[in-house]
Design an enzyme around this catalytic site. Structure first.
Site, PDB file in Angstrom:
ATOM      1  N   PRO A  57       0.857  -1.191   0.000  1.00 31.90           N
ATOM      2  CA  PRO A  57       0.000   0.000   0.000  1.00 31.90           C
ATOM      3  C   PRO A  57       0.888   1.235   0.000  1.00 31.90           C
ATOM      4  O   PRO A  57       1.849   1.311   0.753  1.00 31.90           O
ATOM      5  CB  PRO A  57      -0.776  -0.129   1.323  1.00 31.90           C
ATOM      6  CG  PRO A  57       0.090  -0.986   2.196  1.00 31.90           C
ATOM      7  CD  PRO A  57       0.803  -1.917   1.278  1.00 31.90           C
ATOM      8  N   SER A  68       0.519   5.503  -0.068  1.00 28.57           N
ATOM      9  CA  SER A  68      -0.370   6.656  -0.008  1.00 28.57           C
ATOM     10  C   SER A  68      -0.241   7.505  -1.262  1.00 28.57           C
ATOM     11  O   SER A  68       0.861   7.861  -1.682  1.00 28.57           O
ATOM     12  CB  SER A  68      -0.041   7.499   1.228  1.00 28.57           C
ATOM     13  OG  SER A  68      -0.909   8.606   1.324  1.00 28.57           O
ATOM     14  N   CYS A  83       3.634   3.532   9.248  1.00 26.82           N
ATOM     15  CA  CYS A  83       3.804   4.823   8.566  1.00 26.82           C
ATOM     16  C   CYS A  83       4.612   5.773   9.456  1.00 26.82           C
ATOM     17  O   CYS A  83       4.263   5.989  10.622  1.00 26.82           O
ATOM     18  CB  CYS A  83       2.452   5.432   8.243  1.00 26.82           C
ATOM     19  SG  CYS A  83       2.593   7.035   7.401  1.00 26.82           S
ATOM     20  N   LYS A 134       1.140  -4.365   9.100  1.00 27.24           N
ATOM     21  CA  LYS A 134       2.359  -3.895   8.448  1.00 27.24           C
ATOM     22  C   LYS A 134       3.041  -2.914   9.392  1.00 27.24           C
ATOM     23  O   LYS A 134       2.417  -1.958   9.855  1.00 27.24           O
ATOM     24  CB  LYS A 134       2.059  -3.219   7.111  1.00 27.24           C
ATOM     25  CG  LYS A 134       3.315  -2.866   6.307  1.00 27.24           C
ATOM     26  CD  LYS A 134       2.951  -2.351   4.911  1.00 27.24           C
ATOM     27  CE  LYS A 134       4.195  -2.193   4.036  1.00 27.24           C
ATOM     28  NZ  LYS A 134       5.118  -1.151   4.521  1.00 27.24           N
ATOM     29  N   ASN A 158       9.863  -6.414   3.555  1.00 24.84           N
ATOM     30  CA  ASN A 158       9.628  -5.159   2.844  1.00 24.84           C
ATOM     31  C   ASN A 158      10.812  -4.223   3.099  1.00 24.84           C
ATOM     32  O   ASN A 158      11.389  -4.233   4.181  1.00 24.84           O
ATOM     33  CB  ASN A 158       8.313  -4.537   3.347  1.00 24.84           C
ATOM     34  CG  ASN A 158       7.968  -3.222   2.676  1.00 24.84           C
ATOM     35  OD1 ASN A 158       7.622  -2.258   3.341  1.00 24.84           O
ATOM     36  ND2 ASN A 158       8.043  -3.163   1.359  1.00 24.84           N
ATOM     37  N   GLY A 159      11.154  -3.438   2.080  1.00 24.81           N
ATOM     38  CA  GLY A 159      12.266  -2.508   2.196  1.00 24.81           C
ATOM     39  C   GLY A 159      13.397  -2.884   1.263  1.00 24.81           C
ATOM     40  O   GLY A 159      13.976  -3.966   1.393  1.00 24.81           O
ATOM     41  N   ASP A 160      13.683  -2.018   0.290  1.00 25.97           N
ATOM     42  CA  ASP A 160      14.755  -2.230  -0.682  1.00 25.97           C
ATOM     43  C   ASP A 160      14.492  -3.407  -1.625  1.00 25.97           C
ATOM     44  O   ASP A 160      15.442  -3.998  -2.161  1.00 25.97           O
ATOM     45  CB  ASP A 160      16.113  -2.418   0.013  1.00 25.97           C
ATOM     46  CG  ASP A 160      16.616  -1.145   0.667  1.00 25.97           C
ATOM     47  OD1 ASP A 160      16.023  -0.073   0.414  1.00 25.97           O
ATOM     48  OD2 ASP A 160      17.592  -1.209   1.438  1.00 25.97           O
ATOM     49  N   SER A 188       7.546  -1.867  -2.793  1.00 26.78           N
ATOM     50  CA  SER A 188       7.005  -0.542  -2.490  1.00 26.78           C
ATOM     51  C   SER A 188       7.481   0.474  -3.511  1.00 26.78           C
ATOM     52  O   SER A 188       7.001   0.507  -4.631  1.00 26.78           O
ATOM     53  CB  SER A 188       7.399  -0.126  -1.070  1.00 26.78           C
ATOM     54  OG  SER A 188       6.825  -0.973  -0.103  1.00 26.78           O
ATOM     55  N   ARG A 189       8.491   1.269  -3.139  1.00 28.19           N
ATOM     56  CA  ARG A 189       8.912   2.380  -3.999  1.00 28.19           C
ATOM     57  C   ARG A 189       9.510   1.919  -5.322  1.00 28.19           C
ATOM     58  O   ARG A 189       9.568   2.700  -6.279  1.00 28.19           O
ATOM     59  CB  ARG A 189       9.893   3.261  -3.231  1.00 28.19           C
ATOM     60  CG  ARG A 189       9.224   4.057  -2.093  1.00 28.19           C
ATOM     61  CD  ARG A 189      10.233   4.833  -1.280  1.00 28.19           C
ATOM     62  NE  ARG A 189      11.179   3.945  -0.631  1.00 28.19           N
ATOM     63  CZ  ARG A 189      12.416   4.279  -0.306  1.00 28.19           C
ATOM     64  NH1 ARG A 189      12.881   5.481  -0.609  1.00 28.19           N
ATOM     65  NH2 ARG A 189      13.208   3.416   0.315  1.00 28.19           N
TER      66      ARG A 189
END
Length: 344
Positions: A31, A33, A115, A154, A215-217, A239-240
């Site tokens: 997810p 935003s 978040c 999360k 999650n992350g990288d 994610s990103r």
């Protein structure tokens, strides 16, 4: 590129079981935003049809005080599996919002406890719950009682480097009834900076029996493989890495299932996707969609000659037609080669 061992290949080809829900992919779309609306999810799902998708984070108070559900909770009846993510610090508000989420069609309900944004943490939501584990427990317990679908969490590894409490926190979430936990391997203080500390995910995996998602990288097939080899997690969440590149989840999922590396989308394909994204946002959200599209368009416009100028122009578009003309112009220049170089 790392090579999958036969054991890992077999594991990655099996379904991910989240409580009573079975997902035929171990790659999830995070997810995000202002990003993971229905339009974006459709693009990601084109390349990863079996992956779990998540809505944008929804404030539980919006659900209580608005007669109509916010647009960000809208779910296409055909998009499955889908999770609606909620945030708040009040168990009763979240329980009520979760019930509405299930009515809307959510296969699972995810509670945001990670978040790092100040406006969220100051209200007691997001990663501030890492400092309030008893409240987090009450939230999960309340939501689990309220709905008949799996409830997931999360979160992050801690508030800062001096308060990394993910081991205790994750165990509390499992004991409270969470069916899965996703861990962004950074602290709240780190935000999105520095390297993700995957080693903490490995430690969590050793003590929990519910699925643990890393999650992350996770920005490429190689990083996803490296993460799983280190953490032994049950899957990865992108994610990103999907910003301006909705192909990523599908690329990783394909490799997990086949062991074969396929060429990534080239620049022309990315710009064609950008154009479709822009048109869909304009159709779905009108003028607001055009303004929201500006950031998406700048994420797509990277890694080729003239990208900087195109980004500057796309960041100011006032209409779908204007944006499409700019993208068409760039494609006309690039199309003879397709151009596979990526980067900024």
């Amino acid at each position: 590129m790392s090579v999958l061992s036969p054991q890992l290949q077999q594991f990655l080809s099996t379904p991910l079981k989240i409580g009573t829900v079975e997902v035929n992919s171990r790659v999830l779309q995070s997810p995000l935003s202002g990003v993971t609306d229905l339009v974006f999810r459709r693009l990601v799902r084109r390349y990863a049809p079996l992956s779990m998708m998540y809505t944008e984070m929804v404030h539980a108070s919006q659900v209580r005080h608005l007669e109509e559900l916010p647009q960000m909770m809208e779910v296409d009846p055909n998009e499955r599996p889908i999770s609606i993510q909620l945030f708040d610090c009040r168990p009763d508000f979240l329980a009520e919002a979760a019930q509405r989420a299930v009515e809307e069609g959510a296969n699972t309900v995810d509670i945001n406890m990670g978040c790092p944004v100040n406006k969220i943490t100051k209200k007691g939501g997001g990663s501030s719950l890492l400092r309030q584990p008893e409240v987090a427990e009450a939230i999960v317990q309340s939501v689990v009682k309220a709905v008949n679908v799996p409830v997931t969490v999360k979160t992050r590894i801690g508030w800062d480097d001096n308060e990394i409490n993910i081991l205790d926190f994750a165990k509390r979430m499992e004991d409270s009834g969470a069916a899965m936990i996703t861990i962004h391997a950074r602290t709240r203080a780190a935000g999105y900076n520095g390297k993700a500390k995957w080693e903490w995910i490995a430690k969590v995996k050793q003590i929990l029996s519910i699925p643990v998602i890393a999650n992350g990288d996770i920005v490429s097939v190689e990083s996803a493989v490296n993460c799983l080899q280190l953490t032994c997690a049950d899957g990865v969440m992108c994610s990103r890495g999907t910003l301006g590149y909705p192909f990523l989840v599908g690329e990783i999922d394909s490799f997990f299932k086949t062991g074969e590396v396929k060429p990534g989308a080239n620049t022309v394909e990315r710009l064609q996707c950008a154009k479709e994204h822009l048109q869909a946002l304009g159709e779905y959200k009108g003028e607001r969609g055009i303004y929201q599209s500006r950031k998406h368009m700048t994420w797509y416009a990277k890694g080729f000659a003239g990208a900087n100028e195109l980004r500057n122009q796309l960041a100011k578009i006032e209409s779908v037609e204007q944006g499409c003309d700019l993208i068409d112009g760039a494609i006309a220049i690039l199309e003879p080669t397709g151009h596979r170089e990526q980067g900024t």
